[in-house]
Enzyme design. Sequence first.
Site, PDB file in Angstrom:
ATOM      1  N   ASP A   1       0.786  -1.242   0.000  1.00 45.21           N
ATOM      2  CA  ASP A   1       0.000   0.000   0.000  1.00 45.21           C
ATOM      3  C   ASP A   1       0.821   1.297   0.000  1.00 45.21           C
ATOM      4  OD1 ASP A   1      -1.487  -2.156   0.842  1.00 45.21           O
ATOM      5  OD2 ASP A   1      -2.149  -1.255   2.709  1.00 45.21           O
TER       6      ASP A   1
ATOM      7  N   SER B   1      -0.180  -0.052   7.523  1.00 50.64           N
ATOM      8  CA  SER B   1      -0.527   1.154   6.766  1.00 50.64           C
ATOM      9  C   SER B   1      -1.044   2.298   7.617  1.00 50.64           C
ATOM     10  CB  SER B   1      -1.578   0.808   5.719  1.00 50.64           C
ATOM     11  OG  SER B   1      -0.939   0.140   4.665  1.00 50.64           O
TER      12      SER B   1
ATOM     13  N   ARG C   1      -7.514  -1.446  11.598  1.00 52.12           N
ATOM     14  CA  ARG C   1      -6.232  -0.883  11.150  1.00 52.12           C
ATOM     15  C   ARG C   1      -6.373   0.238  10.117  1.00 52.12           C
ATOM     16  NH1 ARG C   1      -5.933  -6.340   9.670  1.00 52.12           N
ATOM     17  NH2 ARG C   1      -6.515  -6.755   7.509  1.00 52.12           N
TER      18      ARG C   1
ATOM     19  N   GLU D   1     -10.545  -2.556   4.532  1.00 51.61           N
ATOM     20  CA  GLU D   1      -9.180  -2.081   4.768  1.00 51.61           C
ATOM     21  C   GLU D   1      -9.014  -0.674   4.184  1.00 51.61           C
ATOM     22  OE1 GLU D   1      -6.728  -5.353   3.024  1.00 51.61           O
ATOM     23  OE2 GLU D   1      -6.245  -5.816   5.101  1.00 51.61           O
TER      24      GLU D   1
HETATM   25  C1  FRU Z   1      -3.752  -3.790   2.713  1.00 53.58           C
HETATM   26  C2  FRU Z   1      -3.146  -4.195   4.061  1.00 53.58           C
HETATM   27  C3  FRU Z   1      -3.522  -3.224   5.156  1.00 53.58           C
HETATM   28  C4  FRU Z   1      -2.401  -3.403   6.146  1.00 53.58           C
HETATM   29  C5  FRU Z   1      -1.223  -3.585   5.215  1.00 53.58           C
HETATM   30  C6  FRU Z   1      -0.137  -4.490   5.740  1.00 53.58           C
HETATM   31  O1  FRU Z   1      -3.059  -4.291   1.638  1.00 53.58           O
HETATM   32  O2  FRU Z   1      -3.544  -5.502   4.403  1.00 53.58           O
HETATM   33  O3  FRU Z   1      -4.799  -3.420   5.714  1.00 53.58           O
HETATM   34  O4  FRU Z   1      -2.235  -2.305   6.980  1.00 53.58           O
HETATM   35  O5  FRU Z   1      -1.731  -4.134   4.015  1.00 53.58           O
HETATM   36  O6  FRU Z   1       0.941  -4.490   4.875  1.00 53.58           O
END
Ligand code: FRU
Length: 468
Positions: A44, A104, A171, A226
């Site tokens: 991300d 993230s 998150r 997410e």
């Molecule tokens: C999305 C995700 C987020 C998390 C991150 C971990 O691709 O799963 O929810 O914070 O990647 O790398």
Amino acid sequence: MMEQKKNTLRERVRETEQRCGSQVMADRHRMEYHLMAPVGWLNDPNGLCQFRDTYHVFFQYAPFYPNDYLKCWGHYTSEDLVHFRYQGAPVLPDREFDRDGAYSGCAIGLGDRLYLFYTGNVKEEGEHDYVLSGRGANVIRMTSLDGIHFEDKRCILTNEDYPAECTCHVRDPKVYKGKDGAYHMVLGARLRGDRGAILLYRSQDLEHFIYEGMHMTEKDFGYMWECPDIFTLDGHRVLSVSPQGVASERYRYQNIYQSGYFVEGSETFTEWDMGFDFYAPQTFADAEGRQILIGWAGVPDAEYDSDPTQAGWNHSLTVPRELFYREGRICQYPVQELETLRRERLMPDEKGCVMLEQGCGDVLIHSVKEGTGSICIGTGCVLEFGQNEITLSFQDETGAGRGIRRAKSSPVQDLRILMDVSILEIYINGGEMVFTSRIFMPEKAVQIQMDLKAEDIAIYRMEGMVKE
Ligand code: FRU
């Protein structure tokens, strides 16, 4: 002790970048004007912002890939969105509250400081399913005076601060300033009973956050949301999320996980991108007032390959895209600055073929006649359109397992294809619809063959973006 852990991790990242950098750079799939991790794995985009004239693009970075997926934040800065400087990995999982990954998050400037917020992922030992138990999902904050060096790591929220309906999957904080002058944080959540939702918090000082409520769709829409983002575009409030667990349909939700947006007042979810490789986008408003989106040109857990040469790196970001509100939809178009990378104009031959010797081009097709046609990119990637349907399909190994993606669209009038060695971004009708996909040619050179009639076709060779 902690200081020591930080230094060893920082040194290990640097040492890995130095040791593996040249092999990565030599890979034939390495792109010229898309941002990638210097080595290892990228997912991300994080912390997108413009702070005191400088653009900041952070990203989920696993430098020890493929041996280890421990996540840090990598960091690029730019003055113009075309020349980028790699600034290292300023956020490392070096404390108890983020020990299993600096996940993230976002960045926001206040006064003379830049604040980062991210998820500190903790996996407890023992018998856990890591959904209902065993996972700490802390909101961590760091600050910086210069936008380069970050310090004062603090845990701002822990699982106890989330409502009882939540599992331990909470998150991806995004903090923004509201019209009311207060700061708001949105978090992605998986509720017990497997419903995706967002949580909303409010703060006056970017330190104390008070829970304000949650939001979800009336009808079930996936088990986890997410990377939420809330912003206002042309007076319309927009919620962007990346839901997991939405069933695929013939013309929608064809990737394993989706990403799209709701415009306030509507339960309609519109996907940001119809291609094979797009997820977890984030936006920011720059000093000119443009709302700019950058996505991850990849999808988690995809059944197709994005690293066929195994040269020690994986994935890229999309180019920065400016957002425009048009009749209930959001259009995305590459920021104008990218046009400075255009070099000589190339002419297609009488069969409609053009060769991009270094694999980099910007193809603009205006006023397509009868709205039908097809374009073949390389040896096996075909974009076909007509009858209100667009398909992007791979008919050979250049798709590395990618098959077909279909979309319903209004008649195709204009097309723009950004081709960059191993990635394609296809913008339809001024960015009303976008298809992002990786493509893996055996050589850098790629032929584009257009079978269509159009009023004007302009093809430019693209120069590489400077990445120091
Ligand atoms: C999305 C995700 C987020 C998390 C991150 C971990 O691709 O799963 O929810 O914070 O990647 O790398």
